[in-house]
Design an enzyme around this catalytic site. Structure first.
Site, mmCIF file in Angstrom:
data_model
loop_
_atom_site.group_PDB
_atom_site.id
_atom_site.type_symbol
_atom_site.label_atom_id
_atom_site.label_comp_id
_atom_site.label_asym_id
_atom_site.label_seq_id
_atom_site.Cartn_x
_atom_site.Cartn_y
_atom_site.Cartn_z
ATOM 1 N N ASP A 1 -13.948 -5.082 -2.272
ATOM 2 C CA ASP A 1 -13.929 -5.114 -0.803
ATOM 3 C C ASP A 1 -15.316 -5.541 -0.353
ATOM 4 O O ASP A 1 -16.308 -4.903 -0.683
ATOM 5 C CB ASP A 1 -13.602 -3.725 -0.237
ATOM 6 C CG ASP A 1 -12.192 -3.273 -0.600
ATOM 7 O OD1 ASP A 1 -11.336 -4.147 -0.878
ATOM 8 O OD2 ASP A 1 -11.946 -2.060 -0.622
ATOM 9 N N ASP B 1 0.861 -1.173 0.000
ATOM 10 C CA ASP B 1 0.000 0.000 0.000
ATOM 11 C C ASP B 1 0.900 1.226 0.000
ATOM 12 O O ASP B 1 1.784 1.342 0.844
ATOM 13 C CB ASP B 1 -0.896 0.012 1.240
ATOM 14 C CG ASP B 1 -1.894 -1.150 1.229
ATOM 15 O OD1 ASP B 1 -2.077 -1.752 0.159
ATOM 16 O OD2 ASP B 1 -2.469 -1.438 2.280
#
Lengths: 196, 251
Positions: B130, B11
């Protein structure tokens, strides 16, 4: 010095980056006379084989490629272009190696595209695979494959069925996987091609 | 035999690698290119870079990062975050990315999946989803799990496959950050209904969790971040464990 056939089929950043890492000098081939500047040729290619063939013909480079006597390496779709025909776009290709490019879909139960690292089985003493352990893993991303065949096939991979991972005829060599993305063994293969 | 893939996820925010617990509380874990190189040396099969702040801040993922990674790393990688239109993806693929990942942009405009597949080929588009379990059903969430939608996860993934997604990266927000294992039940359910590769994400805490997700859900790849970044799981040891358990891996 390696010449990369620059016919607009997909990005060539990765292959040039790999050659740079290996200190292999290279340049771009944009016109038929550019072939004279290099002693080895790479035909890259991603995406659609029929569309890639069309671009190659439009670039005016396809006839010169057929007449080449110096070592040529086709990668992925650049490999498929060397064959007679692809089911992708129902396209006639360069016809340098008399094999067909077929779709996985409908022929195997596995997921399509064939994506990821798969092991290959290659012929002993093949100069392209010098100093590479047999059954090494290479990185593949493709939905179409070249039929398995013993005259021109030099390496086999299995994905629901056996197919040609690498083929050769005279000065022409080709691999279905991406050596530029296949870690150390891929880099060794590029070094081997440079030594041919 | 096609190997199961191990994918560290980096990330990235402001050019640095971060990993948050449940996507908040960001911590700095280093230079992404350096980390990527380390992972490629350790035997990672692929890398995913996600600019986790890009979606809500509407920032574009840096092309410079993609170029630096593509120049120095000899394994494939995916870049995601802030990709909203064809031109965003085009720039990143030309900068050397192997695949691009889209998430909320595709939920807002599903047609994007068709356009991307047509322009670049199906193998270039990873759909990141997600998901969270709410009132007995799985719902697609946006903005790193902050916002619920009315779209059920199973339906969305099926639609995405039909539209031309080449691969699914499914993150369980219920499992992410817990280190209690992947959401094997949901992953198996999804995997049984699709014919494109599935990457499991969210919940990795130890090596056995990877064995479980490959054996129980038969996914194609497993992704994790912090367990790799902080050295809690070393990739060579993980691959050995998977091999011993009969799971095909590249070693």
């Amino acid at each position: 010095m390696i010449g990369i056939v620059n016919y607009g089929a997909g990005n060539i950043f990765s292959i040039t980056a790999a050659l740079k890492r290996l200190d292999i000098s290279y340049g771009m081939i944009n016109s038929p006379t550019d072939f004279d500047l290099y002693d080895k040729i790479i035909i890259p290619g991603v995406g659609h084989a029929g569309a890639a063939m069309q671009k190659l013909v439009e670039s005016g480079l396809s006839e010169t490629i057929k007449s080449l006597k110096k070592p040529v390496l086709g990668i992925c779709v650049g490999m498929q272009l060397l064959t007679d025909y692809s089911e992708e776009g129902n396209a006639d290709l360069l016809g340098i190696i008399p094999l067909k490019t077929l779709h996985f879909e409908g022929r195997v139960a596995e997921k399509v595209p064939h994506m990821g690292w798969n092991s290959i089985d290659f012929q002993n003493n093949c100069p392209l695979f010098k100093d590479i352990p047999n059954n090494s893993y290479f990185y593949f991303v493709h939905s179409y494959y070249i039929e398995h065949e013993l005259t021109y096939g030099i390496a086999t991979c299995n994905y629901g069925l056996p197919f040609s991972a690498a083929i050769s005829r005279d000065n022409f060599w080709a691999v279905q996987f991406h050596p530029e993305k296949s870690g150390k063994v891929g880099e060794q293969l590029l070094l081997n091609f440079n030594e041919l | 035999m096609l190997a199961k893939r191990i994918i560290p996820c980096l990330d990235v925010k402001d050019g640095r690698t971060v990993k948050g617990v449940n996507f908040v509380d960001l911590r700095d874990a280093g230079d992404p290119v350096e980390l990527a190189w380390q992972y490629s040396q350790q035997g990672a099969d692929e890398l995913v870079f996600l600019d986790i702040t890009a979606t809500h801040e509407r920032r574009k993922t840096t092309v410079d990062l993609v170029k630096a990674v593509a120049s120095q790393i000899n394994i494939p990688f995916t870049i995601g975050g802030g990709i909203n239109e064809l031109s965003d993806a085009d720039v990143l693929l030309n900068a050397g990315a192997d695949k691009i990942s889209i998430n909320s942009a595709a939920v807002r405009n599903p047609q994007l999946l068709d356009e991307f597949a047509k322009a670049f080929g199906v193998q270039f588009v990873v759909l990141a989803v997600d998901t969270r379990f709410v009132d007995g059903k799985n719902y697609v969430h946006l903005r790193g799990g902050r916002d619920i939608t009315d779209i059920q996860t199973e339906d969305w993934i099926k639609e995405a496959e039909n539209r031309g997604a080449g691969e699914i990266l499914l993150t369980s927000m219920d499992h992410d950050g817990t280190k209690n294992g992947f959401d094997n039940g949901l992953l198996k359910k999804i995997n049984d209904t699709i014919h494109i590769p599935l990457i499991a994400s969210g919940g990795a805490g130890n090596q056995q969790h990877f064995v479980d997700v490959f054996q129980q859900a038969q996914v194609d790849a497993a992704l994790a971040a912090s367990v790799f970044h902080y050295g809690e799981i070393l990739i060579p040891e993980l691959k050995e464990t998977l091999h011993v358990n009969g799971i095909p891996v590249r070693r």
